[in-house]
Write a protein that holds these residues in place. Structure first.
Motif, PDB file in Angstrom:
ATOM      1  N   ARG B 234       0.835  -1.207   0.000  1.00 30.17           N
ATOM      2  CA  ARG B 234       0.000   0.000   0.000  1.00 30.17           C
ATOM      3  C   ARG B 234       0.874   1.263   0.000  1.00 30.17           C
ATOM      4  O   ARG B 234       0.607   2.208  -0.732  1.00 30.17           O
ATOM      5  N   ALA B 235       1.924   1.257   0.841  1.00 29.18           N
ATOM      6  CA  ALA B 235       2.809   2.425   0.899  1.00 29.18           C
ATOM      7  C   ALA B 235       3.485   2.649  -0.447  1.00 29.18           C
ATOM      8  O   ALA B 235       3.573   3.776  -0.943  1.00 29.18           O
ATOM      9  N   LYS B 236       3.935   1.545  -1.068  1.00 29.66           N
ATOM     10  CA  LYS B 236       4.597   1.665  -2.370  1.00 29.66           C
ATOM     11  C   LYS B 236       3.606   2.150  -3.435  1.00 29.66           C
ATOM     12  O   LYS B 236       3.949   2.958  -4.305  1.00 29.66           O
ATOM     13  N   GLY B 237       2.369   1.676  -3.346  1.00 30.99           N
ATOM     14  CA  GLY B 237       1.343   2.097  -4.310  1.00 30.99           C
ATOM     15  C   GLY B 237       1.120   3.605  -4.246  1.00 30.99           C
ATOM     16  O   GLY B 237       1.033   4.277  -5.277  1.00 30.99           O
ATOM     17  N   VAL B 238       1.068   4.143  -3.016  1.00 34.14           N
ATOM     18  CA  VAL B 238       0.875   5.592  -2.853  1.00 34.14           C
ATOM     19  C   VAL B 238       2.099   6.334  -3.388  1.00 34.14           C
ATOM     20  O   VAL B 238       1.981   7.330  -4.105  1.00 34.14           O
ATOM     21  N   MET B 239       3.291   5.820  -3.059  1.00 29.60           N
ATOM     22  CA  MET B 239       4.516   6.487  -3.529  1.00 29.60           C
ATOM     23  C   MET B 239       4.558   6.506  -5.063  1.00 29.60           C
ATOM     24  O   MET B 239       4.835   7.552  -5.668  1.00 29.60           O
ATOM     25  N   ASP B 240       4.256   5.372  -5.687  1.00 29.92           N
ATOM     26  CA  ASP B 240       4.295   5.301  -7.161  1.00 29.92           C
ATOM     27  C   ASP B 240       3.305   6.276  -7.779  1.00 29.92           C
ATOM     28  O   ASP B 240       3.596   6.916  -8.799  1.00 29.92           O
ATOM     29  N   TYR B 241       2.124   6.399  -7.154  1.00 27.46           N
ATOM     30  CA  TYR B 241       1.112   7.320  -7.680  1.00 27.46           C
ATOM     31  C   TYR B 241       1.641   8.757  -7.621  1.00 27.46           C
ATOM     32  O   TYR B 241       1.519   9.520  -8.580  1.00 27.46           O
ATOM     33  N   LEU B 242       2.251   9.110  -6.478  1.00 25.73           N
ATOM     34  CA  LEU B 242       2.746  10.486  -6.302  1.00 25.73           C
ATOM     35  C   LEU B 242       3.867  10.786  -7.302  1.00 25.73           C
ATOM     36  O   LEU B 242       3.928  11.889  -7.850  1.00 25.73           O
ATOM     37  N   ILE B 243       4.731   9.793  -7.547  1.00 25.35           N
ATOM     38  CA  ILE B 243       5.813   9.987  -8.532  1.00 25.35           C
ATOM     39  C   ILE B 243       5.210  10.191  -9.934  1.00 25.35           C
ATOM     40  O   ILE B 243       5.631  11.067 -10.682  1.00 25.35           O
ATOM     41  N   ALA B 244       4.181   9.406 -10.238  1.00 25.37           N
ATOM     42  CA  ALA B 244       3.519   9.544 -11.543  1.00 25.37           C
ATOM     43  C   ALA B 244       2.884  10.925 -11.695  1.00 25.37           C
ATOM     44  O   ALA B 244       2.729  11.438 -12.800  1.00 25.37           O
ATOM     45  N   GLN B 245       2.526  11.539 -10.568  1.00 25.54           N
ATOM     46  CA  GLN B 245       1.912  12.873 -10.593  1.00 25.54           C
ATOM     47  C   GLN B 245       2.956  13.993 -10.637  1.00 25.54           C
ATOM     48  O   GLN B 245       2.600  15.161 -10.595  1.00 25.54           O
ATOM     49  N   GLY B 246       4.238  13.633 -10.621  1.00 20.81           N
ATOM     50  CA  GLY B 246       5.273  14.659 -10.773  1.00 20.81           C
ATOM     51  C   GLY B 246       6.157  14.873  -9.561  1.00 20.81           C
ATOM     52  O   GLY B 246       7.062  15.705  -9.589  1.00 20.81           O
ATOM     53  N   VAL B 247       5.914  14.141  -8.466  1.00 20.67           N
ATOM     54  CA  VAL B 247       6.785  14.277  -7.292  1.00 20.67           C
ATOM     55  C   VAL B 247       8.116  13.572  -7.609  1.00 20.67           C
ATOM     56  O   VAL B 247       8.115  12.436  -8.102  1.00 20.67           O
ATOM     57  N   SER B 248       9.231  14.251  -7.331  1.00 20.85           N
ATOM     58  CA  SER B 248      10.536  13.699  -7.684  1.00 20.85           C
ATOM     59  C   SER B 248      10.811  12.409  -6.914  1.00 20.85           C
ATOM     60  O   SER B 248      10.682  12.368  -5.685  1.00 20.85           O
ATOM     61  N   PRO B 249      11.222  11.330  -7.629  1.00 21.04           N
ATOM     62  CA  PRO B 249      11.541  10.058  -6.939  1.00 21.04           C
ATOM     63  C   PRO B 249      12.753  10.178  -6.022  1.00 21.04           C
ATOM     64  O   PRO B 249      12.958   9.337  -5.153  1.00 21.04           O
ATOM     65  N   ASP B 250      13.552  11.255  -6.209  1.00 22.87           N
ATOM     66  CA  ASP B 250      14.753  11.426  -5.376  1.00 22.87           C
ATOM     67  C   ASP B 250      14.423  11.820  -3.938  1.00 22.87           C
ATOM     68  O   ASP B 250      15.265  11.709  -3.054  1.00 22.87           O
ATOM     69  N   ARG B 251      13.223  12.312  -3.704  1.00 27.37           N
ATOM     70  CA  ARG B 251      12.906  12.824  -2.368  1.00 27.37           C
ATOM     71  C   ARG B 251      11.865  11.982  -1.636  1.00 27.37           C
ATOM     72  O   ARG B 251      11.436  12.334  -0.543  1.00 27.37           O
ATOM     73  N   ILE B 252      11.444  10.871  -2.246  1.00 25.77           N
ATOM     74  CA  ILE B 252      10.353  10.112  -1.631  1.00 25.77           C
ATOM     75  C   ILE B 252      10.713   8.637  -1.505  1.00 25.77           C
ATOM     76  O   ILE B 252      11.338   8.066  -2.409  1.00 25.77           O
ATOM     77  N   THR B 253      10.374   8.048  -0.359  1.00 27.70           N
ATOM     78  CA  THR B 253      10.581   6.607  -0.154  1.00 27.70           C
ATOM     79  C   THR B 253       9.315   6.031   0.478  1.00 27.70           C
ATOM     80  O   THR B 253       8.455   6.786   0.942  1.00 27.70           O
ATOM     81  N   SER B 254       9.216   4.715   0.504  1.00 24.92           N
ATOM     82  CA  SER B 254       8.049   4.087   1.146  1.00 24.92           C
ATOM     83  C   SER B 254       8.517   2.985   2.080  1.00 24.92           C
ATOM     84  O   SER B 254       9.580   2.387   1.873  1.00 24.92           O
ATOM     85  N   VAL B 255       7.716   2.740   3.101  1.00 23.93           N
ATOM     86  CA  VAL B 255       8.057   1.692   4.062  1.00 23.93           C
ATOM     87  C   VAL B 255       6.757   1.135   4.655  1.00 23.93           C
ATOM     88  O   VAL B 255       5.790   1.884   4.834  1.00 23.93           O
ATOM     89  N   GLY B 256       6.718  -0.181   4.906  1.00 22.05           N
ATOM     90  CA  GLY B 256       5.543  -0.776   5.538  1.00 22.05           C
ATOM     91  C   GLY B 256       5.872  -1.202   6.961  1.00 22.05           C
ATOM     92  O   GLY B 256       6.918  -1.799   7.200  1.00 22.05           O
ATOM     93  N   PHE B 257       4.991  -0.870   7.888  1.00 23.53           N
ATOM     94  CA  PHE B 257       5.224  -1.254   9.289  1.00 23.53           C
ATOM     95  C   PHE B 257       4.240  -2.323   9.761  1.00 23.53           C
ATOM     96  O   PHE B 257       4.260  -2.692  10.933  1.00 23.53           O
ATOM     97  N   GLY B 258       3.349  -2.778   8.865  1.00 25.20           N
ATOM     98  CA  GLY B 258       2.387  -3.791   9.285  1.00 25.20           C
ATOM     99  C   GLY B 258       1.582  -3.319  10.473  1.00 25.20           C
ATOM    100  O   GLY B 258       1.113  -2.190  10.516  1.00 25.20           O
TER     101      GLY B 258
END
Lengths: 116, 287
Positions: B234-258
């Motif tokens: 889920r975290a990666k899905g949100v990150m990928d969506y934001l990158i697709a919308q123009g957010v730079s991949p250099d400044r964003i990461t995702s992590v799952g904590f369960g």
């Protein structure tokens, strides 16, 4: 009879939705805050304090709206807008008075030079 | 006296008593100040603050009506608003007066400069023009900064309509969105309303350049391993969506904590709903 109860419930729910804070009021407060921010800029003093109050009140009103406290949210938004307008007016007043002081000082300098 | 007359008299006396009871509510200090401030300018004919005076009068009337209606708490809030509007009218009027004095004083300065001769006037005008140009540049820069901040604030306000936004002293700005709002049940696929919310999130991220971590969290329903995998997806899905919308991949990461970082009690349905969430953390700058 059961249908009638459902109808009454649906009406009550739709009335609840209709009493949300009007978007125009939210926009009005946002506009007043943005305009005051332009005027106040990096000034300190009462204008900046008022603007800070307006921003806090706006945030609080949004929380109230989310919690369904519509009337309270509406009054808090009205106060945020009034605070923002006063902040803008105080900012404009400070700038005009500062300009007036600068020109008055300039006149004093010119008069001194004329007297020499 | 007939029975009918006696009843009418009794009703009238009762009504008067009720009215007298209402009128015993004391106006708050704000309402007293608003009335007094407005009275001082009630006879003003200054066109510069005519609109503000009208708004102040209306606000005082509303506060008075609420006080007479016996709702003291609401009357107090309306009195504060009325007092602010009276002060606003006063300040706008004072500013107009100061502007008139400024014009008169500038004219006086020009007259004196002329008296000193063209050379001196030229020096003054050149100095004045240089000062004015510098002030214009500073004003333009201040306006650009204020405009950017206003846009950021507006985007944040839009986010607050559906997300819980908290400025955490340790972590930075935490934007928390309920898992049910974004995803289909037990899935990392977005639900029907996710698009609007994620777009608003992307707009905000483009106005706030801080490094960002997308965290996925779940309740304790299901096995820990399943929850960990779901939160990561889920975290990666949100990150990928934001990158697709123009957010730079250099400044964003995702992590799952369960289910390891609950914020509410997993024993209740409401608590579990709060724990199923995505936190977007705008990392606080290290000083």
């Amino acid at each position: 009879m059961r249908h009638l109860s459902k109808l009454i419930l649906a009406c009550a729910l739709s009335t609840g939705c209709a009493t949300a804070v009007p978007q125009a009021q939210i926009d009005g407060a946002q506009k007043a805050i943005a305009s005051a921010s332009d005027t106040v800029g990096s000034m300190g003093g009462p204008a900046a304090d008022r603007l800070a109050d307006a921003k806090k009140e706006y945030d609080a009103a949004m929380e109230m709206a989310k919690a369904g406290k519509t009337d309270e949210a509406s009054r808090t938004l009205a106060k945020a807008e009034a605070d923002a307008k006063l902040a803008g007016a105080l900012g404009a007043e400070a700038k005009t008075k500062s300009d007036l002081q600068a020109v008055t000082d300039q006149i004093q300098t010119l008069k001194t030079q004329l007297g020499k | 006296m007939t029975t009918q007359t006696s009843k009418t008299l009794a009703v009238a006396v009762l009504a008067l008593a009720v009215l007298a009871g209402c009128s015993t509510l004391n106006p708050s200090p704000d309402l007293v100040a608003a009335r007094s401030g407005y009275a001082a300018m009630a006879n003003s004919t200054n066109p510069a603050n005519a609109a503000e005076r009208g708004q102040a009068q209306q606000a005082i009337n509303k506060a008075n009506a609420m006080l007479n209606g016996g709702n003291e708490q609401t009357a107090q809030q309306l009195a504060q608003i009325a007092n602010l509007k009276v002060q606003n009218a006063q300040v706008v009027g004072d500013t107009a007066d100061a502007e008139a004095r400024l014009v008169a004083t500038q004219n006086e300065a020009i007259s004196i400069a002329r008296a000193k001769g063209m050379a001196a006037a030229g020096v003054t005008a050149a100095a004045s023009a240089a000062t004015s140009a510098t002030q214009q540049q500073i004003s333009a820069e201040q306006a650009a900064i204020a405009n950017a901040e206003a846009q950021r604030q507006k985007a944040l306000n839009t986010l607050k309509l559906f997300a819980n936004v908290v400025e955490d002293k340790e972590r930075g700005l935490v934007i928390s969105i309920g898992g049910e709002t974004l995803f289909k049940t037990n899935s990392a696929k977005f639900g029907p309303s996710a698009n609007q919310e994620l777009t608003a999130l992307a707009v905000y991220l483009q106005l706030d350049p801080r490094p960002t971590v997308v965290e996925g969290h779940t309740s304790n329903t299901g096995t820990p391993a399943y929850n960990m995998k779901l939160s990561q997806e889920r975290a990666k899905g949100v990150m990928d969506y934001l990158i697709a919308q123009g957010v730079s991949p250099d400044r964003i990461t995702s992590v799952g904590f369960g289910e390891t970082r609950p914020i509410a009690d997993n024993k209740t349905k409401a608590g579990r709903a709060l724990n199923r969430r995505v936190d977007v953390v705008m990392v606080k700058a290290v000083k």
